[in-house]
Design a protein around this motif. Structure first.
Motif, short mmCIF file in Angstrom:
data_model
loop_
_atom_site.label_atom_id
_atom_site.label_comp_id
_atom_site.label_asym_id
_atom_site.label_seq_id
_atom_site.Cartn_x
_atom_site.Cartn_y
_atom_site.Cartn_z
N ARG A 77 -0.97 7.25 -12.05
CA ARG A 77 -0.75 6.07 -12.89
C ARG A 77 0.38 5.18 -12.35
N PRO A 78 1.52 5.75 -11.95
CA PRO A 78 2.58 4.89 -11.39
C PRO A 78 2.14 4.14 -10.13
N THR A 79 1.35 4.81 -9.28
CA THR A 79 0.87 4.15 -8.07
C THR A 79 -0.08 3.02 -8.41
N LEU A 80 -0.96 3.25 -9.36
CA LEU A 80 -1.87 2.19 -9.80
C LEU A 80 -1.09 1.00 -10.34
N MET A 92 -8.91 -0.33 -5.04
CA MET A 92 -9.23 -0.93 -6.33
C MET A 92 -8.51 -2.26 -6.53
N SER A 93 -7.26 -2.33 -6.07
CA SER A 93 -6.50 -3.57 -6.23
C SER A 93 -7.13 -4.70 -5.42
N LYS A 94 -7.63 -4.40 -4.24
CA LYS A 94 -8.24 -5.44 -3.42
C LYS A 94 -9.60 -5.85 -3.98
N THR A 95 -10.31 -4.92 -4.61
CA THR A 95 -11.55 -5.29 -5.29
C THR A 95 -11.25 -6.27 -6.43
N ALA A 96 -10.18 -5.98 -7.17
CA ALA A 96 -9.78 -6.87 -8.25
C ALA A 96 -9.34 -8.24 -7.72
N LEU A 97 -8.66 -8.24 -6.57
CA LEU A 97 -8.25 -9.50 -5.95
C LEU A 97 -9.48 -10.32 -5.54
N CYS A 117 0.87 -1.17 0.00
CA CYS A 117 0.00 0.00 0.00
C CYS A 117 0.91 1.22 0.00
N PRO A 118 1.31 1.69 -1.18
CA PRO A 118 2.24 2.81 -1.25
C PRO A 118 1.62 4.17 -0.94
N GLU A 119 0.30 4.20 -0.82
CA GLU A 119 -0.39 5.47 -0.56
C GLU A 119 -0.33 5.85 0.92
N THR A 120 -0.51 7.12 1.18
CA THR A 120 -0.44 7.63 2.56
C THR A 120 -1.81 7.87 3.17
N GLY A 121 -2.86 7.84 2.36
CA GLY A 121 -4.20 8.12 2.85
C GLY A 121 -4.62 9.56 2.62
N THR A 122 -3.71 10.36 2.08
CA THR A 122 -4.03 11.77 1.80
C THR A 122 -4.44 11.98 0.34
N GLU A 123 -4.20 10.95 -0.49
CA GLU A 123 -4.49 11.10 -1.92
C GLU A 123 -5.98 10.88 -2.20
N GLN A 124 -6.58 11.82 -2.91
CA GLN A 124 -7.97 11.61 -3.30
C GLN A 124 -8.06 10.75 -4.55
N TRP A 125 -7.07 10.91 -5.44
CA TRP A 125 -7.06 10.16 -6.69
C TRP A 125 -5.69 9.51 -6.87
N GLU A 161 0.39 -4.46 -9.71
CA GLU A 161 1.43 -5.44 -10.02
C GLU A 161 1.61 -6.42 -8.87
N THR A 162 1.70 -5.89 -7.66
CA THR A 162 1.92 -6.74 -6.48
C THR A 162 0.65 -7.37 -5.95
N ASN A 163 -0.42 -6.58 -5.87
CA ASN A 163 -1.64 -7.04 -5.19
C ASN A 163 -2.58 -7.87 -6.06
N VAL A 164 -2.43 -7.76 -7.39
CA VAL A 164 -3.35 -8.48 -8.28
C VAL A 164 -2.60 -9.38 -9.26
N PHE A 165 -1.69 -8.78 -10.03
CA PHE A 165 -1.00 -9.57 -11.06
C PHE A 165 -0.17 -10.68 -10.42
N GLY A 166 0.51 -10.37 -9.31
CA GLY A 166 1.34 -11.36 -8.64
C GLY A 166 0.56 -12.58 -8.19
N PRO A 167 -0.51 -12.40 -7.39
CA PRO A 167 -1.30 -13.56 -6.97
C PRO A 167 -1.91 -14.32 -8.13
N ALA A 168 -2.34 -13.61 -9.17
CA ALA A 168 -2.97 -14.28 -10.31
C ALA A 168 -1.97 -15.19 -11.03
N VAL A 169 -0.79 -14.65 -11.32
CA VAL A 169 0.21 -15.42 -12.07
C VAL A 169 0.80 -16.53 -11.21
N LEU A 170 1.06 -16.22 -9.93
CA LEU A 170 1.61 -17.24 -9.04
C LEU A 170 0.65 -18.41 -8.88
#
Length: 256
Positions: free
Chosen positions: A111-114, A174-179, A100-108, A119-128
């Motif tokens: 792209r790099p954060t997404l 959003m990543s956890k919803t995708a997971l 969770c690279p966010e600090t909780g202050t970001e409203q939106w 990559e870690t929270n969705v793509f990793g578990p899916a491919v593994l």
């Protein structure tokens, strides 16, 4: 093939700290019939953690380590090969590693954060998981547990009077919803082969995920050991009635 192959083989990704480490300890302490594999992104750190765990007097089962960076396909392939060579199968996969690279202050989200979060929270578990399905199919009772968060629940955020709707962390959410969708998809595809799959919310506990460990302690937030206890219940079969669902500690179940 290792003598540990006679035990129930459990892989915990992100097993060197926080909820992952507590889960390794709790499962290995629960019964001599468990062998827990610590999935470690950093092998050097993992070997240090492994020695510390093995030295604990509570440990009844056995523990080993595998280098595993779910963001790297070559690492996934090598880890799957090593598990096959040493144990011949896998009984339980706990996809715990997450960021969770966010600090909780970001409203939106940027792209790099997404990108990095998915990559870690969705793509990793899916491919593994895909890479390990052949080994899980060799188990008499294969289980997959994807560690998510209630912050990924669309039902929870849609209730605008609830506390969940007020939290930000948009990329993480959003990543956890995708997971969660990954869990539902995996169960749909694999239940015919005897698989049991869950999404698990570990709760708001003291970890390093949000870089606010001391603040959480000051707030009286519960230890991540409580999260590990909940995961052990699933591994033991105590949440089988909720298979295919979104579960949490203390017998709770969430809506998607």
């Amino acid at each position: 093939m290792s003598s540990a192959s006679q035990k129930e083989i459990v892989l915990v990704t992100g097993g060197t700290n926080g909820i992952g480490l507590d889960t390794v300890i709790y499962i290995a302490s629960a019964s001599p019939n468990y062998h827990v594999i610590v999935g470690a992104r950093n092998l050097s750190k993992g070997e240090t953690v492994l020695k510390d765990v093995q030295a604990k007097s509570s440990i009844q089962g056995t523990v080993s380590i595998v280098q595993l960076d779910a963001n790297e396909d070559s690492s996934i392939t090598a880890a799957a090969k090593k598990i096959e060579q040493e144990f011949g199968r896998l009984d339980v996969l706990i996809n715990n590693a997450g960021i969770c690279p966010e600090t909780g202050t970001e409203q939106w989200p940027s792209r790099p954060t997404l990108r990095s979060t998915f990559e870690t929270n969705v793509f990793g578990p899916a491919v593994l998981t895909e890479a390990l399905v052949p080994l899980l199919k060799r188990s008499s009772a294969p289980k997959i547990i994807n560690v998510s968060s209630v912050l990924g629940s669309i039902s929870a955020i849609s209730d605008h009077s609830g506390a969940s709707s007020r939290a930000t962390f948009p990329a993480y959410r959003m990543s956890k919803t995708a997971l969660n969708m990954l869990t539902a998809y995996q169960y749909c595809q694999l239940k015919g082969d005897g698989f049991k799959v869950w999404t698990y919310c570990p709760g708001f506990v003291v970890t390093d995920l949000g870089r606010d460990r001391e603040q959480r302690k000051d707030m009286g937030v519960e230890s991540s050991e409580t999260s590990a206890k909940g995961l052990l219940q699933i591994v033991r079969g105590e949440r089988d009635a909720d298979v295919g669902g979104f579960v949490a500690r203390y017998g709770q179940k969430y809506e998607w």
